[in-house]
Enzyme design. Structure first.
Site, PDB file in Angstrom:
ATOM      1  CD  GLU A  54     -11.187  -9.545  -2.956  1.00 54.88           C
ATOM      2  OE1 GLU A  54     -10.546 -10.102  -3.874  1.00 54.88           O
ATOM      3  OE2 GLU A  54     -10.668  -9.253  -1.862  1.00 54.88           O
ATOM      4  CG  ASP A  71      -7.704 -14.661  -6.798  1.00 57.28           C
ATOM      5  OD1 ASP A  71      -7.487 -15.842  -6.480  1.00 57.28           O
ATOM      6  OD2 ASP A  71      -7.227 -13.693  -6.175  1.00 57.28           O
TER       7      ASP A  71
END
Length: 148
Positions: A54, A71
């Site tokens: 991620e 994000d």
């Protein structure tokens, strides 16, 4: 003249966030102490693998998405659903400012990640985990690390 002074003052007040990139073993220790090992049935290796794919363990990682949301942090937690930006009306299910997810202190990010894993489909929320970690032997991710 006054405007220049105000701009200079604002420039001094702006806080610069220095990127903190953790090592795999340092994260393993932090995640273990925070109770992520076997949280919702997911081993420590799952969490370490997911964080790598991620954010590459970068606490200040930010990714702007096509829908305008962002994000944030080591877990790439989305602003639309999970955290609050300045004046936007996101859902903020984690009850946290998005800026708290991009600091060296991972407490808020971990609390929010636990909430996501508990209230959604486990770790399927994270695309990096689904593509690279799900269903694999993840024991290598904590190999050589001292975790308590």
């Amino acid at each position: 003249m006054k405007a220049a002074g105000i701009l200079a003052l604002i420039g001094c007040l702006v806080m610069v966030t220095e990127p903190k990139v953790y090592t795999r073993c340092k994260l393993a220790k932090i995640f273990s102490r925070a109770g992520l090992d076997n949280y919702q049935g997911f081993s420590l290796g799952n969490w370490i693998c997911m964080a790598y794919y991620e954010s590459h363990y970068n606490t200040t990682a930010q990714t702007e998405l096509e829908d305008g949301s962002i994000d944030y942090g080591i877990f790439q937690i989305n602003s639309f659903t999970w955290c609050r930006r300045a004046k936007l009306q996101e859902k903020n299910h984690c009850r946290v400012a998005c800026s708290a997810l991009i600091t060296d202190d991972l407490t808020d990010a971990i609390i929010c990640a636990k909430k996501i894993a508990k209230e959604t489909e486990g770790m399927n929320y994270w695309q990096g985990w689904k593509k690279h970690c799900k269903g694999k032997d993840l024991s290598e991710w904590k190999k050589g690390c001292e975790v308590s």
